[in-house]
Write a protein that holds these residues in place. Structure first.
Motif, PDB file in Angstrom:
ATOM      1  N   UNK A 140       0.795  -1.068  -0.035  1.00 47.27           N
ATOM      2  CA  UNK A 140       0.022  -0.025   0.062  1.00 47.27           C
ATOM      3  C   UNK A 140       0.965   1.255  -0.048  1.00 47.27           C
ATOM      4  N   UNK A 141       0.629   1.948  -0.880  1.00 44.51           N
ATOM      5  CA  UNK A 141       1.481   3.107  -1.046  1.00 44.51           C
ATOM      6  C   UNK A 141       0.797   4.267  -2.081  1.00 44.51           C
ATOM      7  N   UNK A 142       0.817   5.402  -1.479  1.00 42.60           N
ATOM      8  CA  UNK A 142      -0.161   6.687  -2.057  1.00 42.60           C
ATOM      9  C   UNK A 142       0.934   7.441  -2.948  1.00 42.60           C
ATOM     10  N   UNK A 143       2.323   7.124  -3.032  1.00 41.74           N
ATOM     11  CA  UNK A 143       3.238   7.996  -3.741  1.00 41.74           C
ATOM     12  C   UNK A 143       3.236   7.363  -5.158  1.00 41.74           C
ATOM     13  N   UNK A 144       3.691   8.357  -6.093  1.00 45.94           N
ATOM     14  CA  UNK A 144       3.803   7.957  -7.539  1.00 45.94           C
ATOM     15  C   UNK A 144       5.295   8.085  -7.854  1.00 45.94           C
ATOM     16  N   UNK A 145       5.790   7.496  -8.750  1.00 40.35           N
ATOM     17  CA  UNK A 145       7.091   7.575  -9.088  1.00 40.35           C
ATOM     18  C   UNK A 145       7.748   7.967 -10.474  1.00 40.35           C
ATOM     19  N   UNK A 146       8.657   8.555 -10.631  1.00 42.69           N
ATOM     20  CA  UNK A 146       9.203   9.093 -11.914  1.00 42.69           C
ATOM     21  C   UNK A 146       9.603   7.777 -12.949  1.00 42.69           C
ATOM     22  N   UNK A 147      10.181   6.842 -12.099  1.00 44.97           N
ATOM     23  CA  UNK A 147      10.614   5.491 -12.943  1.00 44.97           C
ATOM     24  C   UNK A 147      10.518   4.419 -12.132  1.00 44.97           C
TER      25      UNK A 147
END
Length: 217
Positions: A140-147
């Protein structure tokens, strides 16, 4: 018996990595500097720079140097990028990503892999990585990543992984069925991702992403 790791590392870059069209100066510099022998079991230290996938335990394999190089070049993390790595393994690719990016979050289902990789990176003074022992499909993670760098194959690209990409983000992943899998770069652009074919390869499946067995009567 002693091994000339510096010479082996140079040979790996010049005889394996470059001929596979890994030519980005930043990527080559990281690969030329990273002590791959620190990431393998003592029994394999003498072949740390060979063009082979080395056993890690739990039935997992360390990616060949050329695959690591192609993945790094495909993603080309910048000094402002936040990167998610799926499949920490030995921590070698993690360390390379960390030298290129601002921050890396690295996941692995095996807690012992995570513990060992954390210790290896700490010994090298690499401090911009957050490790988690987790299965990405339950994470579970609310972050979004560049790569996103996926160090295991999938039958088809899971929507869960696309959800973790920022708009405009990119993901290196291997998809398909052995022995003719395809490494691709997925870009999160518009309503549908844009997929660029990179090369053919064959690596073990990510847990939970293998083809569903079919039964024929």
């Amino acid at each position: 018996m002693t091994h000339d790791h510096a010479h082996a590392r140079e040979h790996m870059v010049e005889q394996q990595i470059r001929p596979w069209d890994v030519l980005d100066p930043r990527v080559l510099a990281v690969l030329a500097d990273m002590p791959r022998e620190r990431f393998v079991a003592p029994a394999y230290e003498g072949v740390a720079y060979a063009d082979v996938a080395l056993p890690l335990g739990h039935g997992e394999l360390m990616l060949k140097p050329v695959l690591a190089g192609r993945a790094l070049q495909a993603l080309l993390p910048t000094e402002t990028d936040e990167v998610l790595e799926i499949g920490t393994g030995s921590g070698y690719v993690t360390a390379c990503l960390a030298r290129l990016a601002r921050e890396v979050v690295s996941l692995d289902r095996h807690a012992d892999f995570v513990q060992a990789a954390r210790a290896r990176l700490e010994s090298l003074g690499i401090a911009n990585v957050r490790f988690e022992a987790a299965d990405v499909f339950a994470w579970r993670c609310d972050r979004r990543f560049d790569a996103i760098c996926v160090n295991g194959a999938v039958d088809a690209i899971p929507s869960r992984l696309l959800e973790l990409l920022k708009p405009g983000g990119r993901m290196f992943i291997v998809r398909g069925r052995a022995p003719a899998m395809e490494a691709v770069l997925v870009r999160n652009e518009g309503p549908a991702p844009r997929i660029e074919s990179l090369f053919e390869t064959d690596i073990p499946y990510l847990a939970g992403a293998a083809p569903v067995p079919t039964f024929h009567l």
